[in-house]
Design an enzyme around this catalytic site. Sequence first.
Site, mmCIF file in Angstrom:
data_model
loop_
_atom_site.group_PDB
_atom_site.id
_atom_site.type_symbol
_atom_site.label_atom_id
_atom_site.label_comp_id
_atom_site.label_asym_id
_atom_site.label_seq_id
_atom_site.Cartn_x
_atom_site.Cartn_y
_atom_site.Cartn_z
ATOM 1 N N HIS A 1 0.967 -1.255 -0.092
ATOM 2 C CA HIS A 1 -0.091 -0.019 0.042
ATOM 3 C C HIS A 1 0.917 1.248 0.293
ATOM 4 O O HIS A 1 2.070 1.256 0.632
ATOM 5 C CB HIS A 1 -1.081 -0.232 1.233
ATOM 6 C CG HIS A 1 -1.823 1.044 1.380
ATOM 7 N ND1 HIS A 1 -1.489 2.179 1.739
ATOM 8 C CD2 HIS A 1 -3.203 0.930 1.245
ATOM 9 C CE1 HIS A 1 -2.634 3.070 1.746
ATOM 10 N NE2 HIS A 1 -3.731 2.028 1.433
ATOM 11 N N CYS B 1 -4.792 2.413 -3.556
ATOM 12 C CA CYS B 1 -3.599 2.976 -2.837
ATOM 13 C C CYS B 1 -2.234 2.041 -3.239
ATOM 14 O O CYS B 1 -1.441 1.828 -2.274
ATOM 15 C CB CYS B 1 -3.734 3.549 -1.478
ATOM 16 S SG CYS B 1 -5.021 4.690 -1.257
ATOM 17 N N GLN C 1 -4.325 -4.770 7.159
ATOM 18 C CA GLN C 1 -5.342 -5.615 6.787
ATOM 19 C C GLN C 1 -5.518 -7.063 7.420
ATOM 20 O O GLN C 1 -6.658 -7.798 7.327
ATOM 21 C CB GLN C 1 -5.082 -5.963 5.051
ATOM 22 C CG GLN C 1 -5.342 -4.849 4.190
ATOM 23 C CD GLN C 1 -6.525 -4.340 4.144
ATOM 24 O OE1 GLN C 1 -7.647 -4.895 4.607
ATOM 25 N NE2 GLN C 1 -6.845 -3.014 3.849
ATOM 26 N N ASP D 1 3.480 -4.121 7.821
ATOM 27 C CA ASP D 1 2.085 -3.362 7.741
ATOM 28 C C ASP D 1 0.891 -4.496 7.956
ATOM 29 O O ASP D 1 0.856 -5.268 7.249
ATOM 30 C CB ASP D 1 1.792 -2.844 6.432
ATOM 31 C CG ASP D 1 0.780 -2.288 5.998
ATOM 32 O OD1 ASP D 1 -0.412 -2.392 7.041
ATOM 33 O OD2 ASP D 1 0.334 -1.687 4.922
ATOM 34 N N LYS E 1 -9.873 -0.452 10.989
ATOM 35 C CA LYS E 1 -10.266 -1.599 10.342
ATOM 36 C C LYS E 1 -10.273 -3.384 11.211
ATOM 37 O O LYS E 1 -10.222 -4.252 10.493
ATOM 38 C CB LYS E 1 -8.596 -2.170 9.153
ATOM 39 C CG LYS E 1 -8.900 -0.992 8.324
ATOM 40 C CD LYS E 1 -7.907 -1.575 7.409
ATOM 41 C CE LYS E 1 -7.246 -0.303 6.454
ATOM 42 N NZ LYS E 1 -7.893 0.274 5.551
#
Lengths: 411, 147
Positions: A123, A366, A203, A200, A226
Amino acid sequence: MDKKFENVIKDFPILSQKINDEPLLYLDNAATSQTPNPVLNEMVSFYQSENANVHRGVYTLANEATTAYENVREQVAEFIHAPNAKSIVYTRSTTESLNLVASSFGDLVVHESDEILITIMEHHSNLIPWQQLAKRKHAKLKYVELADDQTLDIADFKRKLTERTKIVAVTQMSNVLGVTNPIKEITRLAHQQHAYVVVDAAQSVAHQSIDVQDLDVDFLAFSGHKMLGPTGIGVLFGKAELLDEMNPVQFGGEMIEAVSRTQAKWQSAPWKFEAGTQNIGGVIGLGAAITYISKLKMTWIEATEHKLLTYLLPQLVQIKGLTIYGPQTVAEHGSIVAFNLANLHPHDVATGLDMLGVEVRAGHHCAQPLMTTLGVESTVRASLSFYNSLADMDRFVYDVKMVKEFFNRES
Amino acid sequence: MSLNKLNQLYLAVVMDHANHPHHKSSLPDATKSVELHNVSCGDDIRVFIKTKADRIEEISFTGNGCTISQASASMMTDALKDLTIPVAIKTCDDFFQLTMGKTLTSKAKKALGDAAILGSLAEFPARIKCATLAWHAAKEAVGGEIK
């Protein structure tokens, strides 16, 4: 439909509304998840009975707010199996967490001619901070490419990881391809080259259990919104000894131990990174979201979403002219499915689905370098959550077919 | 709502422009060109103009996009060709007003040509950016102030 699912649905009143006169089918969970009543209630209750600024007042209410704020830090640490709460920094978002690592830690360890290794599926938030760092330091930014099945090419990772690599930044789960990357193996290999690993987890955090000690990652970032929490609250996990070395990037109230006319001394981590009044209400919501997920159990969430995907993916694959990006098999797929319909533009498809009450994302997500690699400008993306049902999957497949027919009739 | 509402947006004339866009090519002797991106989807449109004595002698566009952006760009080239720069700027502004649901005078509508039917976009607010991209690029190309 099992009893647990029925009870869960009741916690999300937003899902029972109509959009364009059709029942809402929310399939943009990768962009933001919906927030259940228990989380909202906890935040309301905080504002109604405990609200005060933290780490400042000596009065009772301030002490209660501080305790609640710091208790969530403990809760977050436990949630991702961090050794202790001192390795948990509150931020505004995953993006801010990653920027903090890149600008503070990145500045310490990356020098001219060093290499930063990221992946092509990142991302923008785990890409641009490293691109900027590389420019500042005259370092080299390298990308791990995709394998033929559109998972991460581990052989390419091994080739590109060198003794010059100082940082490896990688997503745990792609927000486009839906793949989960082998973080533990990546970390093991990176550490052999004395590189640090930044993950990261935006998600992955709401869809699988995370154990930062087992993965042995150096940094890991995620957001509250999220994972059923509110917007505006993020987390950075960092190994305590690394956070200790890092300099703050924001200065002001709360982050100092003492200030004179000419200098200032910082608090210890994590507080030296939390300048100014923090998103205290957001922290309370994050804690409530963790409590909610813990009650549901992550194993149930994983199993429920896997069942949905197992049901959905083969049906989508059957639609003529539909291309799925990422692995074509359920085994390697998380609850995100990006696709395109033959010659139709994703925005047209998404508008069609919107008219049928189905909310999906259309765009570059993104992840423009990834789009370029896939040879597209944009895609449609459906991302699932445990509050979606098998009937929702049937409806989604039917509606995709309807939209396809509509545009094929017109053209 | 069923897909019937889509018919208000994806009219035959829109589909026709999208599938067979007018003036879709680069202009080698352009006096100015402006490229704009739709930040949400990554689509890009470049508008070329060739002006002579305050008049748009030729106008064209290149780039990829959805049905709405391609059709709107095609309609834009039809509408702005041969206009003087001040009139072209006013026509762009009229189009922006139209997509926001404002009622235009019949004279203004006539000046927009086929683009006048994109008034139905007001019913699809999420898609206004798709339609206005080419018009913003055109307005910038003729030196109009970007609001």
